[in-house]
Design a protein around this motif. Sequence first.
Motif, short mmCIF file in Angstrom:
data_model
loop_
_atom_site.label_atom_id
_atom_site.label_comp_id
_atom_site.label_asym_id
_atom_site.label_seq_id
_atom_site.Cartn_x
_atom_site.Cartn_y
_atom_site.Cartn_z
N SER A 1 0.83 -1.20 0.00
CA SER A 1 0.00 0.00 0.00
C SER A 1 0.87 1.26 0.00
O SER A 1 1.84 1.34 0.75
N PRO A 2 0.53 2.25 -0.82
CA PRO A 2 1.30 3.51 -0.85
C PRO A 2 0.87 4.48 0.25
O PRO A 2 1.36 5.62 0.30
N MET A 3 -0.02 4.06 1.12
CA MET A 3 -0.57 4.95 2.13
C MET A 3 0.46 5.33 3.18
O MET A 3 1.33 4.55 3.53
N TYR A 4 0.36 6.59 3.67
CA TYR A 4 1.20 7.06 4.77
C TYR A 4 0.30 7.62 5.85
O TYR A 4 -0.87 7.95 5.61
N GLU A 5 0.81 7.72 7.06
CA GLU A 5 -0.04 7.99 8.23
C GLU A 5 -0.83 9.29 8.13
O GLU A 5 -1.97 9.37 8.57
N SER A 6 -0.26 10.33 7.54
CA SER A 6 -0.92 11.63 7.53
C SER A 6 -1.80 11.85 6.30
O SER A 6 -2.33 12.94 6.10
N ALA A 7 -1.99 10.82 5.47
CA ALA A 7 -2.73 10.98 4.22
C ALA A 7 -4.21 11.28 4.47
O ALA A 7 -4.82 10.78 5.41
N HIS A 8 -4.76 12.12 3.60
CA HIS A 8 -6.18 12.46 3.60
C HIS A 8 -6.73 12.31 2.17
O HIS A 8 -5.97 12.31 1.21
N PHE A 9 -8.04 12.20 2.06
CA PHE A 9 -8.69 12.19 0.76
C PHE A 9 -8.54 13.57 0.14
O PHE A 9 -8.65 14.58 0.85
N ILE A 10 -8.33 13.64 -1.19
CA ILE A 10 -8.19 14.96 -1.82
C ILE A 10 -9.52 15.49 -2.36
O ILE A 10 -9.60 16.65 -2.76
N SER A 11 -10.55 14.66 -2.39
CA SER A 11 -11.88 15.16 -2.72
C SER A 11 -12.73 15.10 -1.45
O SER A 11 -12.43 14.35 -0.53
N SER A 12 -13.77 15.89 -1.42
CA SER A 12 -14.52 16.03 -0.16
C SER A 12 -15.49 14.88 0.07
O SER A 12 -15.91 14.20 -0.86
N LYS A 13 -15.86 14.69 1.34
CA LYS A 13 -16.78 13.61 1.70
C LYS A 13 -18.14 13.79 1.03
O LYS A 13 -18.85 12.82 0.75
N THR A 14 -18.51 15.04 0.75
CA THR A 14 -19.84 15.33 0.19
C THR A 14 -20.04 14.65 -1.15
O THR A 14 -21.11 14.10 -1.43
N LEU A 15 -19.01 14.67 -2.00
CA LEU A 15 -19.13 14.13 -3.35
C LEU A 15 -18.42 12.80 -3.54
O LEU A 15 -18.55 12.18 -4.59
N SER A 16 -17.67 12.36 -2.53
CA SER A 16 -16.75 11.25 -2.76
C SER A 16 -17.28 9.88 -2.37
O SER A 16 -16.66 8.87 -2.71
N GLY A 17 -18.37 9.80 -1.67
CA GLY A 17 -18.84 8.51 -1.20
C GLY A 17 -19.53 7.69 -2.28
O GLY A 17 -19.82 8.17 -3.38
N PHE A 18 -19.80 6.42 -1.96
CA PHE A 18 -20.63 5.60 -2.83
C PHE A 18 -22.04 6.18 -2.81
O PHE A 18 -22.54 6.58 -1.76
N PRO A 19 -22.71 6.25 -3.97
CA PRO A 19 -24.02 6.92 -4.05
C PRO A 19 -25.06 6.44 -3.06
O PRO A 19 -25.85 7.23 -2.55
N ASP A 20 -25.09 5.12 -2.79
CA ASP A 20 -26.12 4.60 -1.87
C ASP A 20 -25.57 4.34 -0.47
O ASP A 20 -26.18 3.64 0.32
N PHE A 21 -24.40 4.95 -0.17
CA PHE A 21 -23.81 4.76 1.15
C PHE A 21 -22.95 5.99 1.46
O PHE A 21 -21.73 5.95 1.38
N PRO A 22 -23.60 7.12 1.81
CA PRO A 22 -22.85 8.35 2.06
C PRO A 22 -21.90 8.23 3.24
O PRO A 22 -22.11 7.42 4.15
N MET A 23 -20.87 9.04 3.23
CA MET A 23 -19.94 9.04 4.35
C MET A 23 -20.61 9.60 5.60
O MET A 23 -21.53 10.42 5.50
N PRO A 24 -20.16 9.18 6.77
CA PRO A 24 -20.80 9.64 8.02
C PRO A 24 -20.78 11.16 8.16
O PRO A 24 -19.83 11.82 7.74
#
Length: 431
Positions: free
Chosen positions: A49-72
């Motif tokens: 995995s290329p993930m590092y501890e401080s990583a965040h999503f670069i798009s917002s939770k509002t538009l980034s979730g699965f359509p039928d399962f929004p982010m909390p």
Amino acid sequence: MKTPSIAIIGAGPSGLSIARALDKAQLPFVIYEKHSNTGGLWDIENEGSPMYESAHFISSKTLSGFPDFPMPDDYPDYPTRKQLCAYIQAFAKHFDLEKDIIFNTKIEKVEKDKDGWKLTTTQGESYFHQELICANGTLWQPNIAQYRGTFSGIIRHSNTFKKSTEFLNKKILVVGGGNSGVDIACEAASFANEAYLSMRRGYYFIPKHVFGVPSDVFSHGGPKLPLKVNQWIFKKLLKIVVGDQTKFGLPKPDHELFESHPLMNSQIMHHTSHGNLRIKSDIDYFKGNNVFFKDGSSIEVDEIILATGYNYAIPFAEEFFDWKDHRPQLYMNLFNPKHDNIYVMGFVETNSAAYDIFTQLATLLANHLKDKKESPEKAKIFRNKVTSETLDLTGGIKLVASERHTGYVDSDTIKAKLKQIQKQMGWKNTF
């Protein structure tokens, strides 16, 4: 128990997207996942995995979730890598997809069989399926940039970077102007003795918020306008919100806005304006611990982090695809013109959030697989489109000439084409 005819390799976001669509279409499937859990690259414990501890999503939770399962609701605008991993795993649990996953099973190779595909694991076990969906992800095979000379210090790809404290008491050079390169450079600016960022060209840096609203939400909030009008409006807006980025030590972009993948970062100008991070041009050559740049300058550093991207790879089935610039040639970034029963999910580089597009592509594929089972003649009509129709999904954007942008798609354009195909084929947008 009868073996499902459909196999999916990978239980990351793209693999789970197609699993969800197949489940809704009542098409049995099985997922082979090399790791012990779902989440794909967002699980930092997943080997490679290329993930590092401080990583965040670069798009917002509002538009980034699965359509039928929004982010909390309690997630921040830009979730952390831990939150993203938890969200993906919750998606799999919520829709009971884990029951169809065989964990700790890595597919080593795929062989064409007269009735489908023979999958062989690293343990030597074999499985047979008629349809194969490769959802193994795009950020697993590092692209190692090559330069003249020899560097005496440490030089490594960014996929090996995990903790910011790795930079303590060091002089660090990060190479690469993508989102991860800029993020890691900002971490180096906070933790290293000296921090530098080498960029081949200038880019437009888009702040994560515009007037207090996530930038992607802001840009999607207005009417759909012609590209040239959008470019003019948002360049004016960036001048108001950001100002002249060259005053922060950042080079002037050599292309128009939207002609490269969006760079979402609100920290780089803070660090460059405070002297914590210094921008350098493209590398010319190495000599000892010295790095010489094409503008004639040089620096001495202890360590170089190559944030130089990734090559798309399907290592277990590479021979069954045609490739260009390390990208498989696909219809709708999904269907393989060479073979009618092997597909790719998730190999979509776009200027918007991916999970919605994954879901729409998954629905398209599920519709086709359902036709192959129930309406073979209709399936042949679509297959003819796959082998004969040439698509331009760039939306008229003149993209920067780089491997990164080979096969790049404009999100509005691919979504419009998806709707057009669904209508032409008489398919449902959902099940």
